[in-house]
Design an enzyme around this catalytic site. Structure first.
Site, PDB file in Angstrom:
ATOM      1  CG  LEU A  35      50.048  69.137  42.473  1.00 20.52           C
ATOM      2  CD1 LEU A  35      48.573  69.353  42.791  1.00 20.52           C
ATOM      3  CD2 LEU A  35      50.192  68.598  41.055  1.00 20.52           C
ATOM      4  CE1 TYR A  78      47.411  66.713  34.872  1.00 16.12           C
ATOM      5  CE2 TYR A  78      46.434  68.832  35.429  1.00 16.12           C
ATOM      6  CZ  TYR A  78      47.559  68.047  35.173  1.00 16.12           C
ATOM      7  OH  TYR A  78      48.809  68.595  35.241  1.00 16.12           O
ATOM      8  CE  LYS A 110      48.295  66.421  38.121  1.00 14.07           C
ATOM      9  NZ  LYS A 110      49.571  67.128  38.081  1.00 14.07           N
ATOM     10  CD  GLU A 170      54.103  73.719  41.956  1.00 15.19           C
ATOM     11  OE1 GLU A 170      54.100  72.535  42.340  1.00 15.19           O
ATOM     12  OE2 GLU A 170      53.046  74.355  41.717  1.00 15.19           O
TER      13      GLU A 170
END
Length: 289
Positions: A200, A33, A144, A176
């Site tokens: 990401l 996505y 992702k 992250e």
């Protein structure tokens, strides 16, 4: 429409749209996505998000049923059909619908989903709270995917503790957040984890780095530790729907607040890019009007 849902060519309200039971997303989270915001019915940084979307799909051998330009035009047209001035724009591609089997047909065409709803941007002047958690997710964080349960659980934990995000780390190295990137300012230098398999590649983070270059702020893309995080002058949290937030505490310990002028410079530069791109006069004009 107040909210829009799209599945494989069908447009309806989210509560009206039906999805085939055998869509592989139900069994395997088999898809990828992307998401961003829309301002003045223009999708912010659309080309960047499409590039990442197609890259993620290619990495998992998922066939997107249209060219990048065509998808961009479709998303833009769908956004025009939704009321409001600021929107959350989400789209995903699943591998397709087929009887449950770990082995899939390599010629299967993916199914496109789109969801668009009114949204509001957070005020970057309002600090947020963070917590920390050992990063135990899979080792392909650069893709992702729809397999978001670890991030869901980490986000739920943060919410129960009154925080807005969870900072992941592997050992002493910060990677992250559950659904954001994290960077720090220390002694006038902007530090951010490099784009490797542990994070990401954040589009908002990349544009914030470009903003730092325009401002003459030195950038070092290298891993930093939990100790460096806690000692940072400022801690910046970025995502496609919240461009440049900053933290006031982590695990209940006060952090940041030591370089507010440089922080504000970066925030202003990032917000100005958004306003120029969308043609909006203010991040919050739809709220104030």
């Amino acid at each position: 429409m107040k909210e829009l849902a799209y599945y494989d060519g069908i447009i309806a309200a989210p509560e009206e749209l039906m999805v085939p039971f055998n869509d592989r997303v139900h069994f395997f989270g088999d898809g990828v996505y992307d998401a961003t915001v829309g301002g003045n019915h223009r999708i912010y940084l659309l080309e960047d998000h499409l590039d990442r979307f197609y890259s993620s799909a290619n990495a998992l051998d998922i066939r997107i049923p249209m060219a990048k330009k065509e998808l961009g035009e479709l998303l833009t047209e769908l956004l025009k059909q939704v009321e409001g001035e600021t929107h959350f724009v989400y789209w995903q591609i699943t591998r397709g619908a087929a009887p449950r089997n770990h082995v899939y047909d390599g010629q299967m065409t993916g199914k496109l989903w789109v969801m668009i709803r009114p949204s509001q941007l957070r005020d970057p002047d309002v600090p947020i709270s963070l917590i920390t958690a050992e990063d135990t997710r899979f080792l392909h964080c650069n893709i992702k995917t729809l397999n978001l349960l670890p991030s869901v659980m980490a986000s739920q934990k943060a919410d129960k503790l009154g925080a807005q995000e969870t900072v992941f780390h592997r050992g002493e190295i910060v990677t992250e957040c559950a659904h954001s990137n994290i960077s720090i300012l220390k002694d006038g230098i902007f530090y951010s984890h490099p784009n490797d398999q542990y994070i990401l590649r954040g589009i908002s983070k990349s544009h914030m780095i470009e903003a730092c270059y325009r401002l003459g702020i030195q950038v070092l893309e290298r891993p930093f530790t939990l100790e460096e995080l806690m000692a940072a002058d400022e801690i910046l949290v970025t995502s496609s729907s919240n461009f440049c937030l900053h933290a006031k505490e982590i695990d209940g310990v006060p952090v940041g607040g030591k370089d507010p002028l440089r922080l504000k410079q970066i925030q202003n530069e990032v917000v100005e890019e958004y306003l120029r791109y969308t043609g909006k006069k203010s991040m919050f004009d739809d709220i104030r009007n």
